[in-house]
Scaffold this motif. Structure first.
Motif, PDB file in Angstrom:
ATOM      1  N   GLY A   1       0.748 -11.760   9.037  1.00 25.25           N
ATOM      2  CA  GLY A   1       1.467 -12.913   9.555  1.00 25.25           C
ATOM      3  C   GLY A   1       0.508 -14.085   9.625  1.00 25.25           C
ATOM      4  N   SER A   2       1.032 -15.286   9.830  1.00 24.12           N
ATOM      5  CA  SER A   2       0.135 -16.446   9.858  1.00 24.12           C
ATOM      6  C   SER A   2      -0.512 -16.626  11.225  1.00 24.12           C
ATOM      7  CB  SER A   2       0.905 -17.717   9.499  1.00 24.12           C
ATOM      8  OG  SER A   2       1.950 -17.911  10.419  1.00 24.12           O
TER       9      SER A   2
ATOM     10  N   LEU B   1      -0.809  -1.384   8.903  1.00 27.91           N
ATOM     11  CA  LEU B   1      -2.112  -1.163   9.548  1.00 27.91           C
ATOM     12  C   LEU B   1      -2.175  -1.968  10.830  1.00 27.91           C
ATOM     13  CD1 LEU B   1      -5.124  -0.313   9.729  1.00 27.91           C
ATOM     14  CD2 LEU B   1      -5.656  -2.169   8.139  1.00 27.91           C
ATOM     15  N   THR B   2      -2.506  -1.298  11.911  1.00 27.43           N
ATOM     16  CA  THR B   2      -2.694  -2.044  13.155  1.00 27.43           C
ATOM     17  C   THR B   2      -3.929  -1.561  13.876  1.00 27.43           C
ATOM     18  OG1 THR B   2      -1.510  -2.960  15.066  1.00 27.43           O
ATOM     19  CG2 THR B   2      -1.435  -0.573  14.824  1.00 27.43           C
ATOM     20  N   MET B   3      -4.539  -2.470  14.612  1.00 29.22           N
ATOM     21  CA  MET B   3      -5.601  -2.088  15.531  1.00 29.22           C
ATOM     22  C   MET B   3      -5.074  -2.490  16.901  1.00 29.22           C
ATOM     23  SD  MET B   3      -9.375  -3.830  15.780  1.00 29.22           S
ATOM     24  CE  MET B   3      -9.742  -4.620  17.359  1.00 29.22           C
TER      25      MET B   3
ATOM     26  N   SER C   1      -2.999 -14.533  20.594  1.00 23.34           N
ATOM     27  CA  SER C   1      -4.281 -15.207  20.347  1.00 23.34           C
ATOM     28  C   SER C   1      -4.071 -16.637  19.864  1.00 23.34           C
ATOM     29  CB  SER C   1      -5.074 -14.459  19.281  1.00 23.34           C
ATOM     30  OG  SER C   1      -4.493 -14.656  17.999  1.00 23.34           O
ATOM     31  N   ARG C   2      -3.018 -16.858  19.124  1.00 25.60           N
ATOM     32  CA  ARG C   2      -2.724 -18.123  18.475  1.00 25.60           C
ATOM     33  C   ARG C   2      -3.909 -18.636  17.663  1.00 25.60           C
ATOM     34  NH1 ARG C   2       0.818 -22.529  20.514  1.00 25.60           N
ATOM     35  NH2 ARG C   2       1.272 -22.348  18.314  1.00 25.60           N
TER      36      ARG C   2
ATOM     37  N   ILE D   1      -7.308 -14.472  11.470  1.00 24.68           N
ATOM     38  CA  ILE D   1      -7.604 -13.093  11.061  1.00 24.68           C
ATOM     39  C   ILE D   1      -7.412 -12.902   9.548  1.00 24.68           C
ATOM     40  CG2 ILE D   1      -6.840 -10.668  11.280  1.00 24.68           C
ATOM     41  CD1 ILE D   1      -8.593 -11.529  13.604  1.00 24.68           C
ATOM     42  N   PRO D   2      -6.330 -13.403   8.949  1.00 29.73           N
ATOM     43  CA  PRO D   2      -6.204 -13.202   7.494  1.00 29.73           C
ATOM     44  C   PRO D   2      -7.381 -13.815   6.720  1.00 29.73           C
ATOM     45  CG  PRO D   2      -4.103 -13.850   8.444  1.00 29.73           C
ATOM     46  CD  PRO D   2      -5.116 -14.014   9.526  1.00 29.73           C
TER      47      PRO D   2
ATOM     48  N   THR E   1     -12.606  -7.870  15.010  1.00 24.14           N
ATOM     49  CA  THR E   1     -11.296  -7.343  14.604  1.00 24.14           C
ATOM     50  C   THR E   1     -11.172  -7.353  13.081  1.00 24.14           C
ATOM     51  OG1 THR E   1     -10.323  -8.148  16.652  1.00 24.14           O
ATOM     52  CG2 THR E   1      -8.795  -7.655  14.861  1.00 24.14           C
TER      53      THR E   1
ATOM     54  N   LEU F   1     -10.689  -4.146  10.688  1.00 28.46           N
ATOM     55  CA  LEU F   1      -9.538  -4.052   9.785  1.00 28.46           C
ATOM     56  C   LEU F   1     -10.011  -3.864   8.342  1.00 28.46           C
ATOM     57  CD1 LEU F   1      -7.158  -6.775  11.325  1.00 28.46           C
ATOM     58  CD2 LEU F   1      -6.874  -4.285  11.422  1.00 28.46           C
TER      59      LEU F   1
ATOM     60  N   SER G   1      -4.688 -17.774  14.235  1.00 23.75           N
ATOM     61  CA  SER G   1      -4.406 -18.007  12.811  1.00 23.75           C
ATOM     62  C   SER G   1      -5.631 -17.886  11.936  1.00 23.75           C
ATOM     63  CB  SER G   1      -3.823 -19.413  12.591  1.00 23.75           C
ATOM     64  OG  SER G   1      -2.642 -19.560  13.284  1.00 23.75           O
TER      65      SER G   1
ATOM     66  N   ALA H   1      -0.784 -14.855  15.461  1.00 24.18           N
ATOM     67  CA  ALA H   1      -0.326 -13.963  16.529  1.00 24.18           C
ATOM     68  C   ALA H   1       0.030 -14.810  17.748  1.00 24.18           C
ATOM     69  CB  ALA H   1      -1.426 -12.966  16.885  1.00 24.18           C
TER      70      ALA H   1
ATOM     71  N   LEU I   1      -0.633  -6.062   7.732  1.00 23.26           N
ATOM     72  CA  LEU I   1      -1.369  -6.095   9.007  1.00 23.26           C
ATOM     73  C   LEU I   1      -0.391  -6.480  10.103  1.00 23.26           C
ATOM     74  CD1 LEU I   1      -4.626  -8.006   7.995  1.00 23.26           C
ATOM     75  CD2 LEU I   1      -4.137  -5.548   7.909  1.00 23.26           C
ATOM     76  N   MET I   2      -0.202  -5.573  11.029  1.00 26.72           N
ATOM     77  CA  MET I   2       0.745  -5.839  12.098  1.00 26.72           C
ATOM     78  C   MET I   2       0.042  -5.770  13.443  1.00 26.72           C
ATOM     79  SD  MET I   2       3.638  -3.514  13.721  1.00 26.72           S
ATOM     80  CE  MET I   2       2.274  -2.908  14.696  1.00 26.72           C
TER      81      MET I   2
ATOM     82  N   ASP J   1       4.837 -11.146  12.052  1.00 26.22           N
ATOM     83  CA  ASP J   1       4.482  -9.948  11.296  1.00 26.22           C
ATOM     84  C   ASP J   1       5.729  -9.237  10.766  1.00 26.22           C
ATOM     85  OD1 ASP J   1       1.992 -10.743  12.028  1.00 26.22           O
ATOM     86  OD2 ASP J   1       1.584  -9.081  13.376  1.00 26.22           O
TER      87      ASP J   1
HETATM   88  N1  AMP Z   1      -5.320  -6.191  15.901  1.00 19.30           N
HETATM   89  C1  AMP Z   1      -4.658  -6.467  14.761  1.00 19.30           C
HETATM   90  N2  AMP Z   1      -4.175  -5.454  13.983  1.00 19.30           N
HETATM   91  C2  AMP Z   1      -3.520  -5.727  12.826  1.00 19.30           C
HETATM   92  N3  AMP Z   1      -3.276  -6.975  12.385  1.00 19.30           N
HETATM   93  C3  AMP Z   1      -3.730  -8.016  13.107  1.00 19.30           C
HETATM   94  C4  AMP Z   1      -4.445  -7.824  14.326  1.00 19.30           C
HETATM   95  N4  AMP Z   1      -4.747  -9.050  14.826  1.00 19.30           N
HETATM   96  C5  AMP Z   1      -4.243  -9.958  13.955  1.00 19.30           C
HETATM   97  N5  AMP Z   1      -3.623  -9.351  12.918  1.00 19.30           N
HETATM   98  C6  AMP Z   1      -2.932  -9.990  11.774  1.00 19.30           C
HETATM   99  O1  AMP Z   1      -3.412 -11.312  11.618  1.00 19.30           O
HETATM  100  C7  AMP Z   1      -2.380 -12.276  11.795  1.00 19.30           C
HETATM  101  C8  AMP Z   1      -2.913 -13.524  12.466  1.00 19.30           C
HETATM  102  O2  AMP Z   1      -3.437 -13.216  13.738  1.00 19.30           O
HETATM  103  P1  AMP Z   1      -4.353 -14.245  14.557  1.00 19.30           P
HETATM  104  O3  AMP Z   1      -5.432 -14.708  13.647  1.00 19.30           O
HETATM  105  O4  AMP Z   1      -4.859 -13.451  15.726  1.00 19.30           O
HETATM  106  O5  AMP Z   1      -3.457 -15.385  14.991  1.00 19.30           O
HETATM  107  C9  AMP Z   1      -1.293 -11.542  12.569  1.00 19.30           C
HETATM  108  O6  AMP Z   1      -0.024 -12.111  12.315  1.00 19.30           O
HETATM  109  C10 AMP Z   1      -1.438 -10.121  12.025  1.00 19.30           C
HETATM  110  O7  AMP Z   1      -0.769  -9.983  10.780  1.00 19.30           O
END
Ligand code: AMP
Ligand code: FAD
Lengths: 259, 319
Positions: free
Chosen positions: A117-118, A60-62, A123-124, A128-129, A98, A102, A126, A120, A6-7, A39
């Motif tokens: 990634g842990s 995969l990205t959105m 958004s900071r 989404i995973p 989101t 995904l 942490s 973004a 997920l990028m 990422d």
């Molecule tokens: N729109 C997106 N598309 C793909 N991966 C995402 C997206 N938003 C977040 N991620 C993945 O989720 C991780 C944590 O994001 P976050 O929870 O927004 O801090 C990121 O490092 C990405 O690997």
């Protein structure tokens, strides 16, 4: 073993980031856009696992149209193909939406492991995973500084306040990584050339069977009501140590009643 | 008055300070109900303190299983309690694990999650500080029960005794909640200093400290003030101190009353984790170091002379 990374494309943290007044969302056109730094570590981990176990790495990205630049970069690092969820209706989607999108997009790909990634840098959050794992009903293996795969068993070391936890799940699991895990490679010239012809599939909401009114700003579970630039930090005092620098700090702290 | 669920964090039988701050913040929204989720026997040591800080109710969700799996069980239990208590809000302290619990709880409840609030109003709207402190946003949850994580040190905890009536919760976990098994929890060396996440004063050392042994200079300052010790990634990567002391984008994000940076340049990833500290003090021998752009008070000099003098002076003033 097939891996989906997920990028997210994010505004360069070195540039000034802005919210737009029209709808209080991040202005993604205002600054240079890059792969979310962590990422790249997720991509690297995917490539390392592929090198060890075989299979394919799919990115995969959105995100908006320009996220293709970041997808090409990920492909030039060595990923095999990419899936881009692209639809104007997604603008302003909250974290929960989101994750749901995904998860739907993941259902179109064959995979054994999802690596994210842990955090973004925009958004900071942490989360989404964890939310993707919730949406899929699979194991959440987040915050990994080390990942080991044996057959269908995935084990990570998750950094904690006081040390680390060893956490185990069964594939397909969702892993997120911290930057201690590896050192991302730079794309080689050969990689950059090869990336140009690697497949990028674009998926719209219609392709995923999601109605436009289930996503985006209007359906967001959270709303930004207003924003303001924080007053800049008042310029501080900087003194050169001429033998009493330590005492000067103590004096400053005492005056501010901090000691 | 509607209940406000507060997820309790504790360590070694003590309620964490951040939980007391949540109980204080919760009073503006409704009647605080503490939620203790843990192994059997966890709650007994905590209830008195929770009641002292305003918990009218204390949900006790104890089970030998909840700690055996990562995040998902706690989200399930919290969502289960919320579905019967219909609370005005659910509050957790902003830690990596709690944010994941909160987000998954919001997902289950079909509501929204607001992360890293620095202020919560009586209506449940929050203020958050984004882009490294450059912008403050006011947000609200648009549907369902607001689930909010609050940064430590955002409010001052004050006692306000309440009934603390215990309500036992039966824990039955779904299979999905048991998909990430905790094989072992490894405690790496940990001293008697306050934890980074909770600390109101933090003293951090960077590459300028030079070695693991030299970190005693940083610790000396920290101990003189009663502060927690932090570090930059350069120091944790070098193995001088354990990684959990890393402050920054991929380490801990902190917002203490006072942050003292010793031999840290102030890279953007470090700043992301400490920029919103109320007062920032820096010691660096390079007058051009970016950390000075943030510092309320900076000393250009050698940390090995400045820091010991500071520690001495603080101890002297304490008498
Ligand atoms: N729109 C997106 N598309 C793909 N991966 C995402 C997206 N938003 C977040 N991620 C993945 O989720 C991780 C944590 O994001 P976050 O929870 O927004 O801090 C990121 O490092 C990405 O690997
Ligand atoms: C994905 C990613 C995530 C990252 N996450 C983090 C993170 O969470 N936290 C983090 O901190 N970094 C993080 N970094 C690393 C960050 O970019 C910097 O490399 C790091 O913060 C530098 O640490 P430092 O300031 O200690 O070292 P340096 O930048 O080398 O600075 C050392 C400073 O010490 C000063 N100094 C040297 N000797 C003395 C002396 N005797 N007295 C006084 N001053 C002295 C020097 O002038 C210099 O300014 C991350 C990087 C990446 C790519």
């Amino acid at each position: 073993m097939n891996i989906v990374v997920l990028m997210k494309q994010v505004p360069d943290t070195y540039a000034e980031r802005k919210l737009q007044a029209a709808d209080n969302t991040l202005d993604r056109d205002a600054s240079d856009a890059v792969i979310n730094e962590i990422d790249e570590y997720a991509i690297e981990e995917g490539l390392l696992l592929k090198e060890a176990h075989g299979g394919e790495v799919t990115i995969l990205t959105m995100g908006p149209d320009r996220a293709t630049e970041s997808l090409r970069k990920a492909l030039s690092m060595g990923a095999d193909k990419a899936v881009h969820v692209l639809d104007d209706a997604l603008h302003g989607s909250c974290a929960i939406t989101t994750a749901k999108v995904l998860a739907k997009a993941l259902a179109t790909i064959e995979y054994d492991l999802v690596i994210a990634g842990s955090e973004a840098t925009d958004s900071r959050l942490s989360v989404i995973p964890a939310l993707v794992a919730e949406a899929l009903g699979t194991a959440q293996l987040s915050g990994a500084r080390k990942v080991t795969v044996e057959g269908s068993t995935v084990t990570i070391e998750r950094a904690t306040d006081t040390g680390f936890d060893r956490i185990q799940g069964t594939s397909p699991a969702v892993v997120s990584v911290v930057e201690k895990i590896n050192e991302p490679r730079y794309p080689s010239f050969k990689g950059i050339m090869a990336a140009k012809s690697k497949p990028v599939t674009t998926l719209t909401l219609a392709d995923l069977g999601i109605a436009a009114d289930e996503v985006g700003l209007a359906a967001s579970t959270t709303t930004v009501e207003s924003f303001e630039e924080a007053p800049p930090r008042a310029a501080g005092t900087v003194v050169k140590d001429e033998g009493a620098g330590g005492s000067a700090i103590a004096e400053y702290l005492a005056n501010k009643k901090l000691i | 008055m509607a209940e406000v669920l507060v997820l309790v964090d504790s360590a070694n039988g003590t309620v964490k300070k951040s939980t007391l701050e949540l109980l204080t913040a919760a009073r503006a929204l409704g009647e605080p109900s503490a939620v203790v989720i843990g192994a059997p026997g966890t709650a007994a040591a905590l209830t008195a303190k929770l009641a002292e800080y305003g918990a009218a109710k204390i949900y006790v969700a104890e089970s030998p299983e909840v700690d055996d799996y990562l995040v998902a069980p706690k989200a399930e239990v919290l969502a289960q309690i919320a579905s019967t208590a219909t609370p005005a809000a659910i509050l957790v302290a902003s830690t990596a694990e709690n944010k994941e619990i909160a987000a998954r709880t919001a997902f289950k409840l079909d509501s929204g999650f607001l992360a890293d609030a620095v202020e919560i109003s009586a209506t449940g709207s929050t203020k958050q500080s984004i882009f490294g402190g450059a912008v403050t946003v006011t947000s609200k949850v648009a549907k369902g029960v607001p689930v909010i994580s609050l940064r430590a040190n955002s409010v001052a905890a004050t006692a306000e005794p309440a009934a603390g009536e215990e309500v036992a919760v039966t824990v039955t976990l779904s299979d999905a909640a048991k998909s990430s098994k905790v094989l072992e929890r490894v405690e790496e060396a940990k001293g008697s200093r306050p934890s980074l996440q909770d600390a109101s004063v933090i003293v951090s050392g960077g590459r300028g400290v030079g070695s693991g042994e030299n970190f005693s200079v940083v610790e000396q300052v920290a101990d003189s003030i009663g502060a927690a010790v932090g570090a930059s990634r350069a120091a944790t990567d070098a193995g001088w101190v354990p990684h959990q002391m890393q402050v920054g984008q991929t380490g801990v994000t902190v917002s203490p009353q006072l942050y003292i940076a010793l031999g840290i340049s102030g890279a953007i990833q470090h700043r992301a984790g400490m920029q919103t500290s109320k007062t920032i003090v820096a010691v660096n021998k390079d007058p051009e170091a970016p950390i000075f752009e943030l510092a309320d008070f900076g000393v250009v000099g050698d940390l090995f002379t400045v820091a010991p003098q500071l520690a001495d002076e603080v101890s002297k003033r304490k008498g």
